[in-house]
Design an enzyme around this catalytic site. Sequence first.
Site, PDB file in Angstrom:
ATOM      1  N   CYS A 116      35.157  34.384 -91.405  1.00 54.35           N
ATOM      2  CA  CYS A 116      35.429  33.623 -90.168  1.00 54.35           C
ATOM      3  C   CYS A 116      37.196  33.267 -90.251  1.00 54.35           C
ATOM      4  O   CYS A 116      37.722  32.705 -89.168  1.00 54.35           O
ATOM      5  CB  CYS A 116      34.911  32.372 -90.238  1.00 54.35           C
ATOM      6  SG  CYS A 116      32.995  32.284 -89.911  1.00 54.35           S
ATOM      7  N   HIS A 256      38.213  27.152 -86.031  1.00 54.03           N
ATOM      8  CA  HIS A 256      37.134  28.296 -86.040  1.00 54.03           C
ATOM      9  C   HIS A 256      35.916  27.211 -85.476  1.00 54.03           C
ATOM     10  O   HIS A 256      35.657  26.288 -85.849  1.00 54.03           O
ATOM     11  CB  HIS A 256      36.846  28.652 -87.302  1.00 54.03           C
ATOM     12  CG  HIS A 256      35.613  29.402 -87.520  1.00 54.03           C
ATOM     13  ND1 HIS A 256      35.134  30.296 -86.861  1.00 54.03           N
ATOM     14  CD2 HIS A 256      34.647  29.180 -88.495  1.00 54.03           C
ATOM     15  CE1 HIS A 256      34.048  30.627 -87.243  1.00 54.03           C
ATOM     16  NE2 HIS A 256      33.747  30.088 -88.088  1.00 54.03           N
ATOM     17  N   ASN A 286      28.792  30.581 -83.289  1.00 52.49           N
ATOM     18  CA  ASN A 286      29.783  30.916 -84.013  1.00 52.49           C
ATOM     19  C   ASN A 286      29.952  32.385 -84.404  1.00 52.49           C
ATOM     20  O   ASN A 286      28.916  32.996 -84.652  1.00 52.49           O
ATOM     21  CB  ASN A 286      29.398  30.645 -85.665  1.00 52.49           C
ATOM     22  CG  ASN A 286      30.496  31.035 -86.715  1.00 52.49           C
ATOM     23  OD1 ASN A 286      31.180  31.669 -86.179  1.00 52.49           O
ATOM     24  ND2 ASN A 286      30.122  30.616 -88.041  1.00 52.49           N
TER      25      ASN A 286
HETATM   26  N1  ACO Z   1      15.772  24.075 -87.087  1.00 53.19           N
HETATM   27  C1  ACO Z   1      15.237  23.063 -87.447  1.00 53.19           C
HETATM   28  N2  ACO Z   1      15.226  22.569 -88.963  1.00 53.19           N
HETATM   29  C2  ACO Z   1      16.239  23.258 -89.569  1.00 53.19           C
HETATM   30  C3  ACO Z   1      16.936  24.493 -89.063  1.00 53.19           C
HETATM   31  C4  ACO Z   1      16.490  24.693 -87.796  1.00 53.19           C
HETATM   32  N3  ACO Z   1      17.342  25.814 -87.144  1.00 53.19           N
HETATM   33  N4  ACO Z   1      17.775  25.018 -90.114  1.00 53.19           N
HETATM   34  C5  ACO Z   1      17.397  24.013 -91.083  1.00 53.19           C
HETATM   35  N5  ACO Z   1      16.502  23.148 -91.004  1.00 53.19           N
HETATM   36  C6  ACO Z   1      16.117  22.084 -91.736  1.00 53.19           C
HETATM   37  C7  ACO Z   1      16.282  22.463 -93.200  1.00 53.19           C
HETATM   38  O1  ACO Z   1      15.225  23.385 -93.691  1.00 53.19           O
HETATM   39  C8  ACO Z   1      16.282  21.272 -93.778  1.00 53.19           C
HETATM   40  O2  ACO Z   1      14.891  20.742 -94.072  1.00 53.19           O
HETATM   41  P1  ACO Z   1      14.318  19.985 -95.248  1.00 53.19           P
HETATM   42  O3  ACO Z   1      15.248  18.911 -95.406  1.00 53.19           O
HETATM   43  O4  ACO Z   1      12.718  19.583 -95.080  1.00 53.19           O
HETATM   44  O5  ACO Z   1      14.612  20.897 -96.403  1.00 53.19           O
HETATM   45  C9  ACO Z   1      17.035  20.361 -92.772  1.00 53.19           C
HETATM   46  O6  ACO Z   1      16.594  20.948 -91.799  1.00 53.19           O
HETATM   47  C10 ACO Z   1      18.206  19.972 -93.077  1.00 53.19           C
HETATM   48  O7  ACO Z   1      19.103  21.368 -93.612  1.00 53.19           O
HETATM   49  P2  ACO Z   1      20.497  21.282 -93.990  1.00 53.19           P
HETATM   50  O8  ACO Z   1      20.673  22.652 -94.275  1.00 53.19           O
HETATM   51  O9  ACO Z   1      20.716  20.061 -95.070  1.00 53.19           O
HETATM   52  O10 ACO Z   1      21.017  20.896 -92.526  1.00 53.19           O
HETATM   53  P3  ACO Z   1      22.369  20.443 -92.113  1.00 53.19           P
HETATM   54  O11 ACO Z   1      22.655  19.238 -91.570  1.00 53.19           O
HETATM   55  O12 ACO Z   1      23.453  20.819 -93.234  1.00 53.19           O
HETATM   56  O13 ACO Z   1      22.960  21.857 -91.128  1.00 53.19           O
HETATM   57  C11 ACO Z   1      24.055  23.862 -91.182  1.00 53.19           C
HETATM   58  C12 ACO Z   1      22.721  23.214 -91.415  1.00 53.19           C
HETATM   59  C13 ACO Z   1      24.040  23.861 -89.524  1.00 53.19           C
HETATM   60  C14 ACO Z   1      23.980  25.433 -91.338  1.00 53.19           C
HETATM   61  C15 ACO Z   1      25.306  23.279 -91.507  1.00 53.19           C
HETATM   62  O14 ACO Z   1      25.331  23.207 -92.974  1.00 53.19           O
HETATM   63  C16 ACO Z   1      26.632  24.066 -91.382  1.00 53.19           C
HETATM   64  O15 ACO Z   1      27.178  24.118 -90.194  1.00 53.19           O
HETATM   65  N6  ACO Z   1      27.060  24.793 -92.448  1.00 53.19           N
HETATM   66  C17 ACO Z   1      28.469  25.190 -92.403  1.00 53.19           C
HETATM   67  C18 ACO Z   1      28.476  26.607 -91.706  1.00 53.19           C
HETATM   68  C19 ACO Z   1      29.739  27.090 -91.472  1.00 53.19           C
HETATM   69  O16 ACO Z   1      30.817  26.453 -91.456  1.00 53.19           O
HETATM   70  N7  ACO Z   1      29.851  28.434 -92.160  1.00 53.19           N
HETATM   71  C20 ACO Z   1      31.176  29.110 -92.126  1.00 53.19           C
HETATM   72  C21 ACO Z   1      31.505  29.913 -91.360  1.00 53.19           C
HETATM   73  S1  ACO Z   1      30.404  31.167 -91.037  1.00 53.19           S
HETATM   74  C22 ACO Z   1      31.013  32.492 -91.943  1.00 53.19           C
HETATM   75  O17 ACO Z   1      32.085  32.586 -92.484  1.00 53.19           O
HETATM   76  C23 ACO Z   1      30.539  33.958 -91.524  1.00 53.19           C
END
Ligand code: ACO
Length: 331
Positions: A116, A256, A286
Amino acid sequence: MGKIRAGIVGVHGYVPDYVLTNRELETMVDTSDEWIRTRTGIEERRILKGSGKATSDMAMGAILPLLEKTGTDPDEIELTICGTVTPDTIFPDTANTINSKIGASNAWGFDINAACSGFLFSLSTGARFIESGRYKKILVVGADMMSSIIDYEDRTTCVIFGDGAGAVLLEPVEDGTGLIDEILKGDGKGREYLHMKAGGSLMPATAETVADKKHFVYQDGRPVFKAAIRGMVETVQQIMTRNGLSNATVDWLVPHQANQRIISAVAEGLDFPVEKVMQNIQKYGNTTAATIPLCLWEWEDKLKKEDNLLLTAFGGGFTWGTTYLKWSYDS
Ligand code: ACO
């Protein structure tokens, strides 16, 4: 005459026609529109459909109108740098394919793989060639067909990513505008949290790696989330301090587009007014290296010459950083 800097003299973007909505994702994986909106801010994303279509086609879709609107003949382009993690092929570089597709017969090119942060790393690299005095017209592209490396059975990643491309034309400017400063990082320490396991020299592709879904994006979202906020806030603050900038003198923050909550937390961490933060994640998700040029493209008509822009990114590697530039033209 002032110092030679690299000025962005035009920008254009491209997103594919197909709109993948949260509602459609509800039919594919165990998720909900409500979860996706509240956790990520994303409402829909674009997907490149059609056999034989690849990242270079989206790049071409951004570049051809850019050349037209800047009155540039493809043969004037000397160098194309493409930030991407989804190259058309492992080799040759997608930048070369782009040159062939846009008819840039006098250019050379290469790809930069910084996830990214790919557009920021490519922009700084292009700027050094301009500042050398030898290069006059360089295309810097951020393009990713994330749908080619996403597992549409994995709800933790498939809701986040989309496809798109953005491109800028860099030329020498001597009027005090252009790329002024940057802090870029890539320490490799966070690579376990966000990567693709197979397909490289460490784990070449086999029938087993395909069966085990090791050619898709793997992400452990929580550590990435925290590191992204910290990395962007710290480098923005450092750039602001060493360039004597304040929230009042920065016209636009261009983050980003990884997650609406990350963008809000970065703005909050900087106490930066949200109305000066470019955000279009709700429409495109993204798009990895494409998010920042897609923002610049959509905000182009609001940008004025000498506006102070801070571009900030965070991605797999980890890679991250902030670039300070003064916008070079009135649209
Ligand atoms: N729908 C429903 N539930 C979901 C989904 C979904 N799409 N995805 C995950 N969940 C569930 C998980 O299984 C988890 O359930 P559990 O508590 O029963 O285990 C719960 O939701 C919470 O999961 P988390 O991973 O803790 O959710 P979080 O609030 O952290 O959101 C996310 C996840 C959106 C991926 C977030 O962590 C994020 O944005 N991370 C950073 C992403 C990023 O910046 N990436 C960098 C750039 S990408 C690159 O470089 C290519």
